[in-house]
Design an enzyme around this catalytic site. Structure first.
Site, PDB file in Angstrom:
ATOM      1  N   HIS A   1       0.827  -1.221   0.000  1.00 39.76           N
ATOM      2  CA  HIS A   1       0.000   0.000   0.000  1.00 39.76           C
ATOM      3  C   HIS A   1       0.862   1.273   0.000  1.00 39.76           C
ATOM      4  O   HIS A   1       0.678   2.173  -0.817  1.00 39.76           O
ATOM      5  CB  HIS A   1      -0.863   0.049   1.264  1.00 39.76           C
ATOM      6  CG  HIS A   1      -1.750  -1.127   1.475  1.00 39.76           C
ATOM      7  ND1 HIS A   1      -2.927  -1.282   0.789  1.00 39.76           N
ATOM      8  CD2 HIS A   1      -1.656  -2.187   2.310  1.00 39.76           C
ATOM      9  CE1 HIS A   1      -3.527  -2.389   1.214  1.00 39.76           C
ATOM     10  NE2 HIS A   1      -2.776  -2.959   2.114  1.00 39.76           N
TER      11      HIS A   1
HETATM   12  C1  BDR Z   1      -2.595   1.041   5.502  1.00 37.75           C
HETATM   13  O1  BDR Z   1      -2.729   0.648   6.869  1.00 37.75           O
HETATM   14  C2  BDR Z   1      -1.507   0.111   7.352  1.00 37.75           C
HETATM   15  O2  BDR Z   1      -1.721  -1.170   7.861  1.00 37.75           O
HETATM   16  C3  BDR Z   1      -0.542   0.076   6.185  1.00 37.75           C
HETATM   17  O3  BDR Z   1       0.761   0.453   6.624  1.00 37.75           O
HETATM   18  C4  BDR Z   1      -1.113   1.077   5.201  1.00 37.75           C
HETATM   19  O4  BDR Z   1      -0.612   2.373   5.473  1.00 37.75           O
HETATM   20  C5  BDR Z   1      -3.405   0.101   4.640  1.00 37.75           C
HETATM   21  O5  BDR Z   1      -4.773   0.178   4.987  1.00 37.75           O
END
Ligand code: BDR
Ligand code: CA
Length: 311
Positions: free
Chosen positions: A239
């Site tokens: 992500h």
């Molecule tokens: C986001 O939430 C966190 O778990 C990850 O680092 C990313 O920024 C994804 O939903």
């Protein structure tokens, strides 16, 4: 080649760690500093983890501490995916010569933006508590930045709840401030970030690469992969690397201008980013470029290549 100046705000975090390594390794980018915030893990863990990741790069990037809790909501961490320490329970040593800075994230960010007027790209891969605090304290900051590229939100379903994505859900009041600040905003929500993922073979490949950063990536992402497998998904999305990759390789992404509003009161929908992308009724403003498509094959190929290139 003139490099693009970048500031990262992270809740480091397994995929944040990879995003920081990617920002270091993409030669188009000039990573200036990193600030930390609570989110995936505590502020303390995020701060320590970031120093450990910086140690892997061999460059003494300055790291600044930010918020220890969201503006109004109670603290909540994502231990199931990021482990007890935030790095999938991999412990990184902190380099001996590390300088622990006392200056707060929002003050240091403002000073940096003022030194690079209309040039600095802020990348946020975490709840937006630090960014909102900076925007409230320094109202001119949204217009002093070149742009804010953030990982957060979703035009479709959420992950932490059926409606909301984690980063926005953890501090919806902060997100509301940021989405209404007038900053030039590029949103990388689950719509686009879930299109790419590293699968088990990729983690094996990184682990066997012989590069310290690759070995770390392979090890620290195991915990998140196991977490995803519990949901029947055999891969882990990077992500937080999406906004970083975009700054160097915008050609890999496609998106649409949209009106986006953050729900802060709903009992079921708290933290949802409501967009007018798919509705007849439009909001009277367009406040974000919402990314909807990524060339996943090229994204993963470049990501792996850059991570193992770190010496
Ligand atoms: C986001 O939430 C966190 O778990 C990850 O680092 C990313 O920024 C994804 O939903
Ligand atoms: Ca994150």
């Amino acid at each position: 080649m003139k490099k693009i100046p970048v500031w990262m705000d992270c809740d480091t975090g397994t995929d944040d760690a990879i995003a920081i390594l990617l920002a270091h390794a993409l030669e188009e980018l000039d990573l200036l500093a990193i600030s930390t915030v609570c989110g995936n893990t505590s502020q303390e863990n995020a701060f320590r983890n970031t120093h450990g990741v910086v140690g892997l790069t061999g460059v003494d990037y300055p790291v600044f501490r930010g918020a220890e809790k969201p503006l109004l909501q109670k603290l909540e961490f994502a231990t199931a995916f990021h482990g007890e320490n935030g790095l999938g329970n991999v412990e990184l040593p902190i380099p001996e010569q590390t300088v622990f800075r006392a200056e707060k994230a929002w003050d240091a960010l403002y000073a940096c933006a003022a030194a690079h007027p209309h040039e600095l790209r802020l990348v946020a891969t975490a709840p937006l508590t630090n960014v909102a605090t900076a925007f409230v304290k320094y109202p001119e900051l949204p217009h002093l930045l070149h742009s804010l590229c953030l990982m957060g939100g979703s035009a479709g379903p959420g992950n932490i709840t059926p409606a909301a994505e984690f980063n926005i859900y953890i501090d919806p009041q902060a997100a509301e401030i940021v989405f209404h600040s007038g900053v030039k905003l590029v949103m990388f929500g689950l719509d686009v970030t879930l299109q790419e993922k590293l699968v088990e073979d990729d983690l094996d490949e990184l682990g066997a690469s012989g590069s310290k950063a690759g070995e770390f990536a392979g090890a620290c992402l195991r915990c998140a992969l196991e977490g995803m497998k519990r949901y029947g998904i055999n891969g882990v999305s990077m992500h937080d690397s999406c906004p970083v990759m975009y700054l160097a390789h915008p050609e890999l992404f496609d998106g649409e201008e949209a009106g986006v509003v953050v729900e802060t009161r709903g009992s079921i929908t708290n933290g949802k980013t409501v967009t007018d992308l798919y509705s007849d009724k439009q909001f009277p403003f367009k406040n974000a470029l919402v990314m909807l498509k990524v060339d996943a094959e090229a994204f993963i190929r470049i990501l792996k290549k850059r991570i193992v290139s770190i010496e």
